[in-house]
Design an enzyme around this catalytic site. Structure first.
Site, mmCIF file in Angstrom:
data_model
loop_
_atom_site.group_PDB
_atom_site.id
_atom_site.type_symbol
_atom_site.label_atom_id
_atom_site.label_comp_id
_atom_site.label_asym_id
_atom_site.label_seq_id
_atom_site.Cartn_x
_atom_site.Cartn_y
_atom_site.Cartn_z
ATOM 1 N N LYS A 184 -15.976 -15.527 5.585
ATOM 2 C CA LYS A 184 -17.453 -15.443 5.864
ATOM 3 C C LYS A 184 -18.363 -15.264 4.628
ATOM 4 O O LYS A 184 -18.077 -14.298 3.771
ATOM 5 C CB LYS A 184 -17.545 -14.293 6.854
ATOM 6 C CG LYS A 184 -17.399 -14.337 8.212
ATOM 7 C CD LYS A 184 -17.798 -13.269 9.016
ATOM 8 C CE LYS A 184 -17.552 -13.410 10.468
ATOM 9 N NZ LYS A 184 -17.712 -12.043 10.893
ATOM 10 N N ARG A 233 0.847 -1.414 0.102
ATOM 11 C CA ARG A 233 -0.084 -0.041 -0.036
ATOM 12 C C ARG A 233 0.816 1.355 -0.186
ATOM 13 O O ARG A 233 0.337 2.183 -0.373
ATOM 14 C CB ARG A 233 -0.845 -0.126 1.258
ATOM 15 C CG ARG A 233 -2.061 -0.942 0.944
ATOM 16 C CD ARG A 233 -3.080 -1.021 2.220
ATOM 17 N NE ARG A 233 -4.202 -1.574 1.827
ATOM 18 C CZ ARG A 233 -5.089 -2.054 2.668
ATOM 19 N NH1 ARG A 233 -5.005 -2.142 4.056
ATOM 20 N NH2 ARG A 233 -6.357 -2.724 2.354
ATOM 21 N N GLY A 283 -7.128 -6.746 0.637
ATOM 22 C CA GLY A 283 -6.105 -6.916 1.447
ATOM 23 C C GLY A 283 -5.614 -8.393 1.726
ATOM 24 O O GLY A 283 -4.484 -8.454 1.461
ATOM 25 N N GLY A 291 -12.370 -4.062 1.323
ATOM 26 C CA GLY A 291 -14.007 -3.493 1.479
ATOM 27 C C GLY A 291 -14.282 -2.521 0.628
ATOM 28 O O GLY A 291 -15.693 -2.615 0.076
HETATM 29 P P1 AMP Z 1 -11.273 -12.602 4.316
HETATM 30 O O1 AMP Z 1 -10.829 -11.415 5.230
HETATM 31 O O2 AMP Z 1 -12.907 -12.738 4.445
HETATM 32 O O3 AMP Z 1 -11.134 -12.597 2.808
HETATM 33 O O4 AMP Z 1 -10.801 -13.882 5.144
HETATM 34 C C1 AMP Z 1 -9.568 -14.252 5.039
HETATM 35 C C2 AMP Z 1 -9.320 -15.235 5.952
HETATM 36 O O5 AMP Z 1 -10.196 -16.319 5.802
HETATM 37 C C3 AMP Z 1 -7.888 -15.832 5.962
HETATM 38 O O6 AMP Z 1 -7.297 -15.166 7.246
HETATM 39 C C4 AMP Z 1 -8.190 -17.174 6.202
HETATM 40 O O7 AMP Z 1 -7.242 -17.882 7.034
HETATM 41 C C5 AMP Z 1 -9.578 -17.437 6.288
HETATM 42 N N1 AMP Z 1 -9.823 -18.707 5.778
HETATM 43 C C6 AMP Z 1 -10.129 -19.311 4.537
HETATM 44 N N2 AMP Z 1 -10.473 -20.440 4.521
HETATM 45 C C7 AMP Z 1 -10.756 -21.034 5.670
HETATM 46 C C8 AMP Z 1 -11.388 -21.760 6.427
HETATM 47 N N3 AMP Z 1 -11.995 -23.187 5.550
HETATM 48 N N4 AMP Z 1 -11.842 -21.948 7.588
HETATM 49 C C9 AMP Z 1 -11.620 -20.896 8.390
HETATM 50 N N5 AMP Z 1 -11.078 -19.864 7.931
HETATM 51 C C10 AMP Z 1 -10.777 -19.683 6.371
#
Ligand code: AMP
Length: 390
Positions: free
Chosen positions: A195, A34, A348, A372
């Site tokens: 999520k 960044r 990110g 975001g």
């Molecule tokens: P996000 O910020 O929503 O893109 O989420 C990223 C995070 O999702 C990373 O830190 C990953 O470790 C986590 N992640 C990806 N796959 C899984 C999974 N199967 N179970 C738990 N966390 C996960």
């Protein structure tokens, strides 16, 4: 909207909002992507004879002076990258900018040390914005990662000074426009991360625009559960099961290829040392949890990705921070580097993932600096920090 190039910056003082929100551990900066992404606008302003006061945030200090969230290490890194001394002001309100000469740069301390920055009260934000505006003749908005926020240094200050987007914000918007207005087909979107709730808006808004939607990461288990499969101890959002079912039905009606994993890498618990075992996505043991898509799924995702002429990817396919569960993310990233059309890595975490896995930025069409903000744009939402410039 005014453009950066429409201003005469000679002898002018510019307030520049940057996104310098980089990971810092014990004073050491991790991925400085960044900071690097902010350089072209700073260099342009300096070359045009301006002096530059930079305002930016780091983390979420929530109005408190948390020393571990100081921007001071960032000012040193910025100075190295610009090959120029960068002055640092620990003071935000009442900063002395009077001695700043043309060609000089001053970075203000973490703007989120001021509670007014993120206040819901417009009046409070206005007071801080007025202070920031008093430091400059022109406001340039280049902190793309924050343009979806109605914050004093992003939104309110733009109402008080002649304003325009910087080079980074302009480039980000141009790329996002390509993804929403007439993308070359086939158009694929790959979503992962923790999520479903974070990505549901994007899925809803893009479903009738894409040809292929691939789902990995923690969110895939809500999709599997919605189809009635066992998901063991995997991440799930039960309240979204009806929404996810509805999405699957809509995808079928629209003829969108919805790609879900057929195999999963599992472990007995969420741990970096847990060994990965691969099982069918339709027969997961009830006492284990899924931490990555399996190799067969990764191969299928990669094949679908390389067929696309436009691809947007947000969110790792698994817990890439654990070496045993990084393979799915790596295979998907590799496939993106082979796309002949436009490939966009959004956000990110996805950007950090591809860099952590050893890929170079240049291997992708575009790496967005704002997770975001790019998701909200793709959800079809208005970005206050952009619309205020219009
Ligand atoms: P996000 O910020 O929503 O893109 O989420 C990223 C995070 O999702 C990373 O830190 C990953 O470790 C986590 N992640 C990806 N796959 C899984 C999974 N199967 N179970 C738990 N966390 C996960």
């Amino acid at each position: 909207m005014k453009t950066l190039e429409s201003f005469d910056f000679t002898g002018k003082r510019v307030l520049l909002r940057c996104d310098l929100n980089v990971p810092i551990k014990e004073g050491v900066i991790g991925d400085d992507g960044r900071i690097r992404a902010s350089l072209p606008t700073i260099q342009y302003l300096l070359s045009q004879g301006a002096s530059v006061v930079i305002t930016a945030h780091l983390g979420r200090p929530k109005g408190e002076r948390k020393p571990e969230l100081s921007l001071e290490p960032v000012s040193r890194r910025l100075s190295e990258l610009l090959n120029l001394p960068v002055k640092f002001s620990p003071v935000i309100v009442g900063a002395d900018v009077s001695a700043l000469a043309a060609g000089e740069v001053l970075l203000l301390e973490n703007i989120r040390y001021e509670a007014a920055e993120t206040s819901k009260d417009e009046g409070e934000r206005h007071v801080l914005a007025k202070e920031l505006a008093s430091y400059a003749d022109i406001f340039i908005s280049d902190g793309f990662g924050a343009v979806h926020r109605r914050h004093a240094s992003v939104y309110d200050v733009a109402k008080l000074l002649p304003s325009a987007p910087g080079k980074l914000v302009a480039a980000e918007i141009e790329v996002l426009k390509k993804l929403t207005e007439n993308p070359d087909r086939p158009y694929g979107v790959v979503l992962g991360g923790a999520k479903v709730s974070d990505k549901i808006g994007v899925i809803e808004n893009l479903l009738d625009k894409v040809d292929m939607l691939a789902i990995g990461g923690g969110m895939l288990f809500t999709f599997l559960k919605a189809q009635g499969y066992e998901i063991g101890k995997s991440l799930v959002e039960d309240d979204l099961l009806p929404t996810v079912k509805e999405i699957m039905g809509r995808a079928e009606k629209l003829g969108v290829k919805l790609l879900l994993p057929t195999d999963i890498a599992i472990a007995p618990d969420f741990s970096a040392s847990a060994p990965a075992a691969v099982v069918s996505a339709f027969a997961m043991p009830s006492d284990q949890l899924g931490l990555d898509i399996g190799p067969e799924s990764a191969k299928a995702f990669a094949a679908a990705i390389t067929e696309c002429k436009t691809i947007f990817w947000n969110g790792p396919m698994g817990v890439f921070e654990f070496a045993n569960f990084a393979a799915g993310t790596k295979v998907v990233a590799e496939a993106l580097t082979k796309v002949s059309g436009i490939s966009v890595v959004g956000g990110g975490d996805s950007a950090a993932a591809v860099r952590a896995l050893g890929f170079a930025d240049s291997q992708f069409g575009y790496i967005s600096t704002g997770g975001g903000a790019s998701l909200e744009y793709l959800e079809g939402k208005e970005l206050p920090g952009i619309s205020v410039l219009q």
